[in-house]
Design a protein around this motif. Sequence first.
Motif, short mmCIF file in Angstrom:
data_model
loop_
_atom_site.label_atom_id
_atom_site.label_comp_id
_atom_site.label_asym_id
_atom_site.label_seq_id
_atom_site.Cartn_x
_atom_site.Cartn_y
_atom_site.Cartn_z
N ALA A 104 43.32 33.56 40.54
CA ALA A 104 42.50 34.68 40.52
C ALA A 104 42.61 35.59 39.29
CB ALA A 104 42.38 35.54 41.73
N ASN A 105 43.83 35.90 38.82
CA ASN A 105 44.00 36.81 37.59
C ASN A 105 43.75 35.94 36.34
OD1 ASN A 105 45.66 39.32 38.10
ND2 ASN A 105 46.49 38.12 39.75
N TYR A 106 44.20 34.81 36.47
CA TYR A 106 43.64 33.96 35.33
C TYR A 106 41.98 33.77 35.14
CZ TYR A 106 48.45 32.33 35.34
OH TYR A 106 49.95 32.76 35.52
N ALA A 107 41.37 33.78 36.22
CA ALA A 107 39.97 33.76 36.17
C ALA A 107 39.29 34.95 35.33
CB ALA A 107 39.16 33.59 37.36
N VAL A 108 39.94 36.23 35.80
CA VAL A 108 39.85 37.53 35.14
C VAL A 108 39.98 37.35 33.53
CG1 VAL A 108 40.19 39.70 35.08
CG2 VAL A 108 39.88 38.70 37.13
N ALA A 109 41.18 36.84 33.08
CA ALA A 109 41.50 36.86 31.75
C ALA A 109 40.46 35.90 31.02
CB ALA A 109 42.88 36.33 31.68
N ARG A 170 32.67 39.93 31.92
CA ARG A 170 33.65 40.27 32.93
C ARG A 170 33.31 39.40 34.25
NH1 ARG A 170 34.22 46.81 34.16
NH2 ARG A 170 34.57 47.47 32.09
N THR A 171 34.67 38.87 34.54
CA THR A 171 34.57 37.94 35.71
C THR A 171 35.38 38.49 36.64
OG1 THR A 171 34.55 35.78 34.25
CG2 THR A 171 35.45 35.66 36.46
N THR A 172 34.72 38.58 38.21
CA THR A 172 35.10 39.24 39.06
C THR A 172 35.29 38.15 40.27
OG1 THR A 172 34.25 41.31 38.78
CG2 THR A 172 34.94 40.99 40.96
N PRO A 173 36.58 37.70 40.69
CA PRO A 173 36.78 36.86 41.65
C PRO A 173 36.34 37.40 43.13
CG PRO A 173 38.81 37.06 40.41
CD PRO A 173 38.08 38.34 39.91
N TRP A 191 35.92 31.41 43.48
CA TRP A 191 34.48 31.76 43.35
C TRP A 191 34.35 33.14 42.82
CZ3 TRP A 191 31.66 34.11 48.08
CH2 TRP A 191 30.31 33.92 47.88
N CYS A 192 33.58 33.05 41.77
CA CYS A 192 33.31 34.25 41.14
C CYS A 192 31.96 34.87 40.87
CB CYS A 192 33.98 34.23 39.63
SG CYS A 192 35.67 33.58 39.45
N SER A 193 31.94 35.94 40.28
CA SER A 193 30.61 36.51 39.85
C SER A 193 30.91 37.07 38.52
CB SER A 193 30.25 37.94 40.68
OG SER A 193 28.86 38.47 40.25
N GLY A 194 29.87 36.91 37.57
CA GLY A 194 30.23 37.28 36.20
C GLY A 194 29.09 38.17 35.50
N GLU A 257 33.01 53.28 31.17
CA GLU A 257 33.66 54.21 32.03
C GLU A 257 34.43 53.54 33.32
OE1 GLU A 257 30.86 56.99 33.51
OE2 GLU A 257 31.04 58.12 31.62
N TYR A 258 34.04 52.47 33.80
CA TYR A 258 34.72 51.53 34.71
C TYR A 258 35.51 50.47 34.15
CZ TYR A 258 31.57 54.05 37.83
OH TYR A 258 30.81 54.98 38.55
N GLY A 259 36.57 50.73 34.26
CA GLY A 259 37.78 49.62 33.83
C GLY A 259 37.76 48.43 34.86
N GLY A 260 38.13 47.24 33.99
CA GLY A 260 38.25 46.07 35.00
C GLY A 260 39.48 46.17 35.92
N PHE A 261 39.79 44.92 36.74
CA PHE A 261 40.87 44.93 37.54
C PHE A 261 41.69 43.52 37.13
CE2 PHE A 261 37.45 47.15 40.29
CZ PHE A 261 38.37 48.32 40.71
N THR A 262 43.21 43.65 37.63
CA THR A 262 43.48 42.45 37.82
C THR A 262 43.75 42.18 39.42
OG1 THR A 262 45.60 44.15 37.76
CG2 THR A 262 45.04 42.82 35.62
#
Length: 265
Positions: A104-109, A170-173, A191-194, A257-262
Amino acid sequence: MSLGDDTGRTRTRLPEAGGDPYGGARRNGRSSSRSLVTVVGVVVLLIAAIAFANRGGGDSDEEGGDSPKAAATAPTGEKPVPAGAAGIPAGFAHDRQGAESAAANYAVALGSAEMFTKARRDAILQSIIVPARIADFEARLDKAYTPEFNKNVGLNSDGTTPEGLTFVSRTTPIGTKVTESSSDTATVEVWCSGLLGLAGESSTSPVTNSWFTITMLLEWTDDDWKIVTHSQKDGPTPVPGDERASNADEMAKAVQEYGGFTYAR
Protein backbone atom coordinates in the motif's frame (compact mmCIF):
# COMPACT_ATOMS: atom_id res chain seq x y z
CA MET A 1 -48.99 -1.70 0.24
CA SER A 2 -52.64 -2.93 0.50
CA LEU A 3 -55.55 -0.68 -0.52
CA GLY A 4 -59.29 -1.28 -0.01
CA ASP A 5 -61.94 -0.48 -2.66
CA ASP A 6 -65.73 -0.04 -2.64
CA THR A 7 -66.37 -3.78 -3.14
CA GLY A 8 -64.54 -4.76 0.02
CA ARG A 9 -61.76 -6.49 -1.92
CA THR A 10 -58.16 -5.73 -1.21
CA ARG A 11 -55.74 -4.72 -3.93
CA THR A 12 -51.98 -5.06 -3.44
CA ARG A 13 -49.63 -2.52 -4.96
CA LEU A 14 -46.21 -4.03 -5.63
CA PRO A 15 -43.10 -1.84 -5.48
CA GLU A 16 -41.71 -0.69 -8.81
CA ALA A 17 -38.62 -2.53 -10.02
CA GLY A 18 -35.44 -0.44 -9.87
CA GLY A 19 -32.80 -0.34 -12.55
CA ASP A 20 -29.40 -1.98 -12.11
CA PRO A 21 -26.91 0.93 -11.71
CA TYR A 22 -24.23 -1.16 -13.38
CA GLY A 23 -26.27 -2.29 -16.36
CA GLY A 24 -29.82 -0.97 -16.48
CA ALA A 25 -31.48 2.41 -16.34
CA ARG A 26 -29.91 4.76 -13.86
CA ARG A 27 -31.96 5.90 -10.86
CA ASN A 28 -32.23 9.47 -9.67
CA GLY A 29 -29.28 9.73 -7.28
CA ARG A 30 -30.62 12.73 -5.35
CA SER A 31 -33.05 10.84 -3.10
CA SER A 32 -30.64 7.98 -2.52
CA SER A 33 -27.90 10.48 -1.64
CA ARG A 34 -30.16 12.12 0.93
CA SER A 35 -31.03 8.71 2.39
CA LEU A 36 -27.36 7.80 2.59
CA VAL A 37 -26.52 11.07 4.37
CA THR A 38 -29.30 10.37 6.87
CA VAL A 39 -28.08 6.84 7.54
CA VAL A 40 -24.46 7.98 7.90
CA GLY A 41 -25.54 10.72 10.30
CA VAL A 42 -27.44 8.24 12.46
CA VAL A 43 -24.46 5.87 12.53
CA VAL A 44 -22.05 8.68 13.48
CA LEU A 45 -24.35 9.80 16.30
CA LEU A 46 -24.70 6.21 17.51
CA ILE A 47 -20.95 5.71 17.58
CA ALA A 48 -20.49 8.99 19.43
CA ALA A 49 -23.13 7.99 21.99
CA ILE A 50 -21.47 4.62 22.59
CA ALA A 51 -18.07 6.26 22.97
CA PHE A 52 -19.49 8.77 25.46
CA ALA A 53 -21.19 6.05 27.47
CA ASN A 54 -18.03 3.99 27.65
CA ARG A 55 -15.70 6.79 28.75
CA GLY A 56 -13.57 6.14 31.79
CA GLY A 57 -14.86 7.73 34.98
CA GLY A 58 -11.79 9.91 35.66
CA ASP A 59 -11.85 13.02 37.80
CA SER A 60 -13.30 16.11 36.20
CA ASP A 61 -10.10 18.11 36.73
CA GLU A 62 -8.29 15.71 34.35
CA GLU A 63 -10.51 16.52 31.39
CA GLY A 64 -8.51 19.62 30.52
CA GLY A 65 -5.30 17.66 29.94
CA ASP A 66 -3.65 16.65 26.68
CA SER A 67 -5.77 15.21 23.88
CA PRO A 68 -5.82 11.41 23.56
CA LYS A 69 -2.97 9.93 21.57
CA ALA A 70 -3.71 8.58 18.08
CA ALA A 71 -5.11 5.08 18.17
CA ALA A 72 -3.15 2.16 16.78
CA THR A 73 -3.72 1.40 13.12
CA ALA A 74 -7.06 -0.29 12.44
CA PRO A 75 -8.11 -3.00 11.94
CA THR A 76 -5.23 -5.10 13.24
CA GLY A 77 -4.01 -2.94 16.10
CA GLU A 78 -0.42 -2.96 14.87
CA LYS A 79 1.37 0.37 15.18
CA PRO A 80 2.31 2.25 11.98
CA VAL A 81 5.88 1.80 10.82
CA PRO A 82 8.35 4.73 10.99
CA ALA A 83 9.38 6.70 7.92
CA GLY A 84 12.44 5.37 6.12
CA ALA A 85 14.60 6.36 3.17
CA ALA A 86 13.19 8.86 0.66
CA GLY A 87 10.39 9.65 3.11
CA ILE A 88 8.76 6.26 2.47
CA PRO A 89 7.78 4.12 5.49
CA ALA A 90 10.09 1.16 6.09
CA GLY A 91 10.59 -1.63 8.58
CA PHE A 92 7.43 -3.61 7.80
CA ALA A 93 6.60 -6.77 9.70
CA HIS A 94 7.85 -10.08 8.27
CA ASP A 95 4.34 -11.47 7.73
CA ARG A 96 1.30 -11.14 5.44
CA GLN A 97 0.13 -7.97 7.14
CA GLY A 98 3.56 -6.40 6.73
CA ALA A 99 3.57 -7.30 3.04
CA GLU A 100 0.15 -5.66 2.55
CA SER A 101 1.27 -2.53 4.40
CA ALA A 102 4.42 -2.32 2.29
CA ALA A 103 2.48 -2.75 -0.96
CA ALA A 104 0.00 0.00 0.00
CA ASN A 105 2.79 2.43 0.88
CA TYR A 106 4.72 1.60 -2.28
CA ALA A 107 1.60 2.20 -4.40
CA VAL A 108 1.36 5.71 -2.90
CA ALA A 109 5.02 6.40 -3.69
CA LEU A 110 4.87 5.06 -7.24
CA GLY A 111 1.79 7.16 -7.99
CA SER A 112 3.14 10.41 -6.57
CA ALA A 113 4.08 13.58 -8.42
CA GLU A 114 7.69 12.99 -7.33
CA MET A 115 7.95 10.20 -9.89
CA PHE A 116 7.98 12.84 -12.65
CA THR A 117 11.36 14.15 -11.48
CA LYS A 118 14.25 11.79 -12.20
CA ALA A 119 16.25 12.51 -9.04
CA ARG A 120 13.25 11.84 -6.79
CA ARG A 121 12.13 8.89 -8.90
CA ASP A 122 15.52 7.21 -8.56
CA ALA A 123 15.51 7.82 -4.79
CA ILE A 124 12.09 6.18 -4.50
CA LEU A 125 13.21 3.17 -6.54
CA GLN A 126 16.36 2.80 -4.45
CA SER A 127 14.14 2.60 -1.38
CA ILE A 128 11.46 0.13 -2.48
CA ILE A 129 12.96 -2.14 -5.19
CA VAL A 130 15.12 -5.21 -4.55
CA PRO A 131 18.76 -4.25 -5.25
CA ALA A 132 19.11 -6.66 -8.18
CA ARG A 133 16.20 -5.01 -10.04
CA ILE A 134 16.84 -1.31 -9.40
CA ALA A 135 18.82 -0.69 -12.58
CA ASP A 136 16.14 -2.41 -14.66
CA PHE A 137 13.35 -0.35 -13.07
CA GLU A 138 15.29 2.89 -13.54
CA ALA A 139 15.94 2.16 -17.22
CA ARG A 140 12.32 1.16 -17.86
CA LEU A 141 10.84 4.19 -16.14
CA ASP A 142 13.33 6.57 -17.81
CA LYS A 143 11.86 5.37 -21.11
CA ALA A 144 8.33 5.94 -19.81
CA TYR A 145 8.78 9.41 -18.30
CA THR A 146 9.92 11.08 -21.51
CA PRO A 147 9.61 14.77 -22.45
CA GLU A 148 6.75 13.79 -24.74
CA PHE A 149 4.97 12.01 -21.89
CA ASN A 150 5.39 15.05 -19.65
CA LYS A 151 3.85 17.28 -22.31
CA ASN A 152 0.93 14.86 -22.72
CA VAL A 153 -0.02 15.32 -19.05
CA GLY A 154 0.39 19.09 -19.34
CA LEU A 155 3.86 19.50 -17.78
CA ASN A 156 6.92 21.14 -19.27
CA SER A 157 9.22 18.77 -21.13
CA ASP A 158 11.59 18.55 -18.14
CA GLY A 159 8.77 17.51 -15.80
CA THR A 160 8.32 20.88 -14.11
CA THR A 161 4.89 22.45 -13.69
CA PRO A 162 3.90 25.41 -15.90
CA GLU A 163 3.65 28.72 -14.07
CA GLY A 164 0.26 29.43 -12.52
CA LEU A 165 -0.80 25.77 -12.42
CA THR A 166 -0.77 23.05 -9.76
CA PHE A 167 0.24 19.53 -10.77
CA VAL A 168 -1.68 16.66 -9.18
CA SER A 169 -0.59 13.02 -9.16
CA ARG A 170 -1.82 10.99 -6.20
CA THR A 171 -2.66 7.36 -5.60
CA THR A 172 -4.93 6.29 -2.75
CA PRO A 173 -5.09 2.59 -1.81
CA ILE A 174 -8.66 1.38 -1.22
CA GLY A 175 -7.77 -2.16 -0.16
CA THR A 176 -5.13 -4.88 -0.37
CA LYS A 177 -5.19 -8.64 -0.93
CA VAL A 178 -2.46 -11.28 -0.71
CA THR A 179 -2.94 -13.83 -3.50
CA GLU A 180 0.19 -15.92 -2.90
CA SER A 181 2.73 -16.03 -0.10
CA SER A 182 5.60 -17.97 1.41
CA SER A 183 7.99 -17.21 4.25
CA ASP A 184 9.97 -14.68 2.18
CA THR A 185 7.75 -13.76 -0.79
CA ALA A 186 4.26 -12.37 -1.25
CA THR A 187 2.12 -11.37 -4.21
CA VAL A 188 -0.11 -8.47 -3.19
CA GLU A 189 -2.86 -6.74 -5.14
CA VAL A 190 -3.64 -3.12 -4.23
CA TRP A 191 -6.95 -1.64 -5.40
CA CYS A 192 -6.43 2.11 -5.90
CA SER A 193 -8.04 5.37 -6.87
CA GLY A 194 -5.85 7.97 -8.56
CA LEU A 195 -5.84 11.67 -9.41
CA LEU A 196 -3.85 13.08 -12.33
CA GLY A 197 -3.83 16.44 -14.08
CA LEU A 198 -3.20 20.16 -13.76
CA ALA A 199 -5.38 22.46 -11.67
CA GLY A 200 -5.62 26.06 -12.80
CA GLU A 201 -7.66 28.40 -14.98
CA SER A 202 -5.42 27.92 -18.03
CA SER A 203 -5.12 24.13 -17.69
CA THR A 204 -5.78 22.05 -20.78
CA SER A 205 -5.34 18.83 -18.75
CA PRO A 206 -7.84 19.07 -15.86
CA VAL A 207 -7.52 16.75 -12.87
CA THR A 208 -9.29 13.45 -13.52
CA ASN A 209 -9.98 10.38 -11.40
CA SER A 210 -9.13 6.79 -12.31
CA TRP A 211 -9.44 3.35 -10.71
CA PHE A 212 -6.89 0.57 -11.08
CA THR A 213 -5.33 -2.45 -9.40
CA ILE A 214 -1.57 -2.78 -8.88
CA THR A 215 -0.02 -6.23 -8.46
CA MET A 216 3.36 -6.48 -6.74
CA LEU A 217 5.61 -9.44 -6.13
CA LEU A 218 7.46 -8.65 -2.91
CA GLU A 219 10.55 -10.31 -1.49
CA TRP A 220 11.94 -10.14 2.05
CA THR A 221 15.32 -8.48 1.50
CA ASP A 222 17.59 -6.60 3.94
CA ASP A 223 15.01 -6.99 6.74
CA ASP A 224 12.17 -5.45 4.77
CA TRP A 225 9.74 -6.10 1.92
CA LYS A 226 10.95 -4.94 -1.51
CA ILE A 227 9.38 -5.02 -4.97
CA VAL A 228 10.56 -7.65 -7.46
CA THR A 229 7.92 -7.09 -10.17
CA HIS A 230 5.10 -4.59 -10.63
CA SER A 231 2.09 -4.50 -12.99
CA GLN A 232 -1.16 -2.56 -13.26
CA LYS A 233 -4.63 -3.07 -14.74
CA ASP A 234 -7.77 -0.93 -14.90
CA GLY A 235 -10.62 -1.22 -12.37
CA PRO A 236 -12.68 -2.21 -10.52
CA THR A 237 -14.41 1.10 -11.23
CA PRO A 238 -17.57 2.26 -9.38
CA VAL A 239 -20.46 4.15 -10.97
CA PRO A 240 -19.74 7.92 -10.86
CA GLY A 241 -21.80 9.92 -8.38
CA ASP A 242 -23.88 13.04 -8.99
CA GLU A 243 -21.44 15.49 -7.40
CA ARG A 244 -20.61 18.68 -9.26
CA ALA A 245 -17.04 18.82 -10.51
CA SER A 246 -14.99 21.45 -8.65
CA ASN A 247 -13.68 24.43 -10.55
CA ALA A 248 -9.97 25.00 -11.16
CA ASP A 249 -9.46 27.25 -8.12
CA GLU A 250 -11.20 24.83 -5.75
CA MET A 251 -9.13 21.90 -6.99
CA ALA A 252 -5.83 23.79 -6.81
CA LYS A 253 -6.61 24.97 -3.27
CA ALA A 254 -7.51 21.45 -2.14
CA VAL A 255 -4.29 19.99 -3.50
CA GLN A 256 -2.20 22.68 -1.84
CA GLU A 257 -3.95 22.47 1.54
CA TYR A 258 -4.61 18.73 1.94
CA GLY A 259 -1.49 16.62 2.30
CA GLY A 260 -1.28 13.03 1.19
CA PHE A 261 -1.00 9.96 3.42
CA THR A 262 1.27 7.05 4.13
CA TYR A 263 -0.45 3.80 4.99
CA ALA A 264 0.06 0.95 7.43
CA ARG A 265 -2.56 -1.76 7.61
